[in-house]
Write an enzyme that holds these catalytic residues in place. Sequence first.
Site, PDB file in Angstrom:
ATOM      1  CG  ASP A   1      -1.781   1.223   1.324  1.00 40.15           C
ATOM      2  OD1 ASP A   1      -2.388   1.579   0.291  1.00 40.15           O
ATOM      3  OD2 ASP A   1      -1.855   1.865   2.386  1.00 40.15           O
ATOM      4  CB  SER A   2       0.176   4.754  -0.746  1.00 40.18           C
ATOM      5  OG  SER A   2      -1.028   4.781  -0.004  1.00 40.18           O
TER       6      SER A   2
ATOM      7  CB  CYS B   1      -2.681   1.242  -2.656  1.00 38.75           C
ATOM      8  SG  CYS B   1      -2.827   2.991  -3.028  1.00 38.75           S
TER       9      CYS B   1
ATOM     10  CD  GLU C   1      -2.284   8.179   7.470  1.00 33.20           C
ATOM     11  OE1 GLU C   1      -1.434   9.024   7.797  1.00 33.20           O
ATOM     12  OE2 GLU C   1      -2.147   7.388   6.522  1.00 33.20           O
TER      13      GLU C   1
ATOM     14  CB  CYS D   1      -9.944   5.271   0.022  1.00 35.16           C
ATOM     15  SG  CYS D   1      -8.459   5.929   0.807  1.00 35.16           S
TER      16      CYS D   1
ATOM     17  CG  HIS E   1      -6.535   5.788   5.004  1.00 33.12           C
ATOM     18  ND1 HIS E   1      -5.773   5.242   4.004  1.00 33.12           N
ATOM     19  CD2 HIS E   1      -5.678   6.383   5.867  1.00 33.12           C
ATOM     20  CE1 HIS E   1      -4.494   5.501   4.245  1.00 33.12           C
ATOM     21  NE2 HIS E   1      -4.402   6.191   5.367  1.00 33.12           N
TER      22      HIS E   1
HETATM   23  N1  DGL Z   1      -3.942   3.914  -0.007  1.00 36.63           N
HETATM   24  C1  DGL Z   1      -4.603   4.987  -0.736  1.00 36.63           C
HETATM   25  C2  DGL Z   1      -5.830   4.427  -1.447  1.00 36.63           C
HETATM   26  O1  DGL Z   1      -6.395   3.420  -1.057  1.00 36.63           O
HETATM   27  C3  DGL Z   1      -4.979   6.131   0.179  1.00 36.63           C
HETATM   28  C4  DGL Z   1      -3.799   6.939   0.656  1.00 36.63           C
HETATM   29  C5  DGL Z   1      -3.051   7.599  -0.488  1.00 36.63           C
HETATM   30  O2  DGL Z   1      -3.539   8.571  -1.097  1.00 36.63           O
HETATM   31  O3  DGL Z   1      -1.954   7.136  -0.788  1.00 36.63           O
HETATM   32  O4  DGL Z   1      -6.248   4.990  -2.429  1.00 36.63           O
END
Ligand code: DGL
Length: 272
Positions: free
Chosen positions: A11-12, A74, A153, A185, A187
């Site tokens: 993931d990012s 992600c 977060e 997403c 989060h």
């Molecule tokens: N992990 C990213 C997503 O699911 C969210 C956080 C980001 O913008 O990197 O799109």
Amino acid sequence: MEKEKPIGVFDSGIGGLTVVKRLSSVLPRESIVYFGDTARVPYGSKSNSTVIDYSIQDSAFLLKKNVKAVVVACNTASSIAIPELRKKFDVPVIGVILPGADMAVKETRNKRIGVIGTRATINNQAYSKAIKEIDNKIEVFEKACPLFVPIAEEGWTHHRATYEIAEEYLKELREKNIDTLVLGCTHYPILADVIQEIIGKGVKLIDSGIATAEVVRNEIDRIGLETNSAVPGNLDLYVSDIPTTFKKVAELFLGKNVNEVVKVDIEELHKI
Ligand code: DGL
């Protein structure tokens, strides 16, 4: 032993741990190697070519850890980089968009689906294209909700500000008479209570992580790579930076205590 190799997830950042949580409950005996690109998060506001480059590096790191499949937790990377990753790597690469889209299509009764995600995911219309490919009679209404990432977060799962921001973001969708809303997403499942309250109790929320975990189970079963282990799998966590709030946020996302986290220099690993 191919079967005893771990499943790789990237993931990012640490948001993808919401997907790890789902994977661990569906496949408790599989070991997981997680890479969170915490030094370069967010991906959601970056260009497609940067997201593709980063996703290739993240996957290459997981392959070095000898994984049997790569799960792109992600949504942003899933919406942009999957074709490139499949070209480059010869293990199964599973993203979160198609499983989430598929689950939403199965769920909707009135054929009106809402999707929320980062700017990149929404601008790329990743979910609406995937949904319409399955059923082009479905109407899809998309909305980028970028502030939900820092709010999650921050751990503001039920904060007054979260309700206000959700109200602002979701008011358009509330007028569209949707019966299903994709949390597009990593989060957003953390904020599900507030999102549910604001969008209305009658709207079914789709957590792409749940749908993806089922697809991963089917895929490793199909290729005959399910582990023979009888004991719970390990979770190895790697990140490209360890932010001060890492432990708190990781535990919030995973819903349990986390062990040692290893920092890797992702760019150094890819220098020639
Ligand atoms: N992990 C990213 C997503 O699911 C969210 C956080 C980001 O913008 O990197 O799109």
